[in-house]
Design a protein around this motif. Structure first.
Motif, PDB file in Angstrom:
ATOM      1  N   VAL A  99       0.842  -1.207   0.000  1.00 59.28           N
ATOM      2  CA  VAL A  99       0.000   0.000   0.000  1.00 59.28           C
ATOM      3  C   VAL A  99       0.873   1.252   0.000  1.00 59.28           C
ATOM      4  O   VAL A  99       0.605   2.219  -0.742  1.00 59.28           O
ATOM      5  N   LEU A 100       1.924   1.267   0.805  1.00 63.62           N
ATOM      6  CA  LEU A 100       2.833   2.413   0.827  1.00 63.62           C
ATOM      7  C   LEU A 100       3.461   2.618  -0.550  1.00 63.62           C
ATOM      8  O   LEU A 100       3.585   3.752  -1.030  1.00 63.62           O
ATOM      9  N   GLY A 101       3.845   1.525  -1.199  1.00 64.06           N
ATOM     10  CA  GLY A 101       4.427   1.626  -2.531  1.00 64.06           C
ATOM     11  C   GLY A 101       3.469   2.247  -3.529  1.00 64.06           C
ATOM     12  O   GLY A 101       3.859   3.115  -4.328  1.00 64.06           O
ATOM     13  N   PHE A 102       2.198   1.842  -3.507  1.00 59.07           N
ATOM     14  CA  PHE A 102       1.222   2.405  -4.442  1.00 59.07           C
ATOM     15  C   PHE A 102       0.912   3.874  -4.131  1.00 59.07           C
ATOM     16  O   PHE A 102       0.624   4.663  -5.045  1.00 59.07           O
ATOM     17  N   LEU A 103       0.964   4.249  -2.861  1.00 56.76           N
ATOM     18  CA  LEU A 103       0.793   5.668  -2.519  1.00 56.76           C
ATOM     19  C   LEU A 103       1.924   6.509  -3.108  1.00 56.76           C
ATOM     20  O   LEU A 103       1.704   7.628  -3.572  1.00 56.76           O
ATOM     21  N   VAL A 104       3.144   5.968  -3.086  1.00 57.05           N
ATOM     22  CA  VAL A 104       4.287   6.683  -3.662  1.00 57.05           C
ATOM     23  C   VAL A 104       4.140   6.775  -5.179  1.00 57.05           C
ATOM     24  O   VAL A 104       4.365   7.838  -5.778  1.00 57.05           O
ATOM     25  N   VAL A 105       3.754   5.673  -5.814  1.00 61.77           N
ATOM     26  CA  VAL A 105       3.570   5.661  -7.273  1.00 61.77           C
ATOM     27  C   VAL A 105       2.518   6.682  -7.700  1.00 61.77           C
ATOM     28  O   VAL A 105       2.687   7.417  -8.679  1.00 61.77           O
ATOM     29  N   SER A 106       1.431   6.746  -6.935  1.00 59.16           N
ATOM     30  CA  SER A 106       0.314   7.624  -7.293  1.00 59.16           C
ATOM     31  C   SER A 106       0.610   9.098  -7.052  1.00 59.16           C
ATOM     32  O   SER A 106      -0.070   9.969  -7.595  1.00 59.16           O
ATOM     33  N   GLY A 107       1.624   9.373  -6.215  1.00 62.12           N
ATOM     34  CA  GLY A 107       1.923  10.764  -5.876  1.00 62.12           C
ATOM     35  C   GLY A 107       1.070  11.301  -4.747  1.00 62.12           C
ATOM     36  O   GLY A 107       1.111  12.500  -4.446  1.00 62.12           O
ATOM     37  N   TRP A 108       0.303  10.423  -4.120  1.00 65.06           N
ATOM     38  CA  TRP A 108      -0.565  10.859  -3.020  1.00 65.06           C
ATOM     39  C   TRP A 108       0.141  10.859  -1.667  1.00 65.06           C
ATOM     40  O   TRP A 108      -0.457  11.210  -0.651  1.00 65.06           O
ATOM     41  N   ILE A 109       1.373  10.445  -1.637  1.00 68.25           N
ATOM     42  CA  ILE A 109       2.083  10.275  -0.373  1.00 68.25           C
ATOM     43  C   ILE A 109       2.366  11.614   0.304  1.00 68.25           C
ATOM     44  O   ILE A 109       2.685  12.608  -0.360  1.00 68.25           O
ATOM     45  N   HIS A 110       2.203  11.656   1.615  1.00 68.62           N
ATOM     46  CA  HIS A 110       2.528  12.825   2.438  1.00 68.62           C
ATOM     47  C   HIS A 110       3.376  12.366   3.613  1.00 68.62           C
ATOM     48  O   HIS A 110       3.400  11.175   3.951  1.00 68.62           O
TER      49      HIS A 110
END
Length: 417
Positions: A99-110
């Protein structure tokens, strides 16, 4: 030649056990992924914040659950099937990483998300770590537990060398997200290994029933058993002030030798190689004692003090070989001795205290060693860690002299004398 062959048989004896061999391979794959994750997590925080303080806070956030939940996690380990617990913890850890990886890919990570996932992962590790340690006993039994623990430590250090290297390559070529996703998928190797174990060959401890005061009983058991108490006192002191290498090695490389990136890689790799050598050495030894453990803690401290005094990066790398050697000896022997000396129904709680002393004290010791390194110089940070190990060894030496002599059964390999 015969002596060499005999040493080889002793060194790798636990790998002859099919269940441990499967588990070992699964953990090697998964732990390599975990080191990729840890490196990528730190790089991600630096990308998002550009702050070294934020990176230090990340480490504290991830280790805090081990300090807060460690003893209670031991109760869980003693109450339920360790294999079942590992199914859950390994699955949850894998899901969190993906899940953390997909958040980074999507650009949604904070930034707050990185801290949240680190904290959640810390909760998983708080339960997972004592379970994994005690599950080794169930896989191999008392006679092979020291060898298995030592080889497990060798595996951890091989992953420590391979994981960061792979993370660096992936970060440059395809991005940080790949490190998280691959780590998540690497847990499948452990789940597969757990699913194909021969359950009839396992040696499970008797599960405790749910009654009040189990945590308190665990503490009472440890404090009234001199050998366990002395080992955990050493681990508490050394875990708090000595095992703060993620904090002090970067400072040592950057501010002492003015070679941050390369210096950190050289020192970390040298320590990892020394740890592999030390793990193989202790794996080939069938007997040990409290006296040996005290000496190892003492020499661990001495090598750190020597490292703090050397004038060049090359000499520091050579000294770090010795630090790694004694470091892994100390970890392996404390782990094995605690498991052998503990009652089966108490083993999970004892090993949770060991995990808490080793890893859970980072939120306390890390900032202290970091502050010393920043204000008085990294050499002093290393030296304080070394002096802490020497102090712990000296203290337990005198505590052991004070304790009454214990009678140890002849079939127990690890003796008090």
């Amino acid at each position: 030649m015969d002596k060499i062959k005999k040493y080889e048989r002793l060194t790798f004896s636990s790998l002859k056990i099919r269940n441990f061999r499967l588990y070992f391979i699964g953990q090697l794959i998964s732990t390599t992924g975990t080191w990729m994750h840890n490196i990528a997590q730190g790089l991600l925080i630096l990308q998002l914040t550009g702050s070294g303080t934020a990176l230090g806070l990340l480490i504290s956030v991830q280790m805090l659950p081990l300090l807060l939940l460690g003893p209670f996690a031991g109760v869980i380990t003693d109450r339920f099937s360790k294999r079942s617990i590992l199914y859950i913890t390994q699955s949850v850890a894998g899901i969190l990483a993906v899940v953390l990886g997909f958040l980074v890919v999507s650009g949604w990570i904070h930034v707050w998300m990185v801290y949240l996932f680190a904290f959640l992962h810390g909760i998983v590790v708080a339960i997972d770590n004592p379970t994994k340690q005690t599950f080794i006993f169930e896989l191999v039994g008392k006679d092979e537990v020291k060898n298995a623990v030592s080889l497990n430590a060798v595996m951890q250090n091989l992953a420590r060398i391979a994981g960061p290297s792979l993370a660096g390559i992936l970060a440059i070529t395809v991005g940080l997200a790949a490190c998280f996703i691959i780590n998540g998928l690497s847990y499948i190797a452990v789940l597969v290994a757990l699913s194909i174990l021969n359950t009839k060959s396992l040696q499970p401890a008797t599960k405790i029933t749910k009654i009040k005061g189990q945590f308190t009983k665990g503490l009472q058991y440890v404090t009234t058993t001199p050998t366990l108490r002395n080992i955990l006192i050493m681990m508490l002191i050394i875990g708090t002030f000595t095992y703060e290498f993620p904090v002090i090695i970067p400072l040592f490389a950057e501010f002492t030798f003015h070679n941050g990136t390369i210096g950190y890689a050289v020192l970390s790799t040298a320590m990892g190689i020394g740890a592999v050598m030390g793990g193989l050495y202790v794996a080939g030894r069938k007997k040990t004692s409290m006296r040996t453990l005290i000496l190892i803690a003492f020499f661990f401290g001495i090598t750190m003090v020597i490292t703090s005094l050397v004038p060049s990066l090359i000499m520091a790398a050579v000294a770090m070989l010795a630090v790694g050697f004694f470091s892994i000896n100390f970890i392996s022997l404390t782990n094995a001795m605690l498991q052998i000396k503990s009652l089966p129904e108490m083993r999970g709680r004892v090993m949770s205290l060991w995990s808490m002393a080793l890893l859970g004290t980072t939120p306390i010791g890390g900032p202290i060693i970091g502050w010393i390194g920043e204000h008085y110089g990294p050499r002093w940070g290393l030296a304080v860690g070394g002096l802490a190990a020497i102090t712990a060894a000296t203290l337990v030496f005198f505590l052991r002299k004070r304790d009454e002599e214990q009678i140890i059964p002849q079939d127990v390999t690890i003796t008090e004398e």
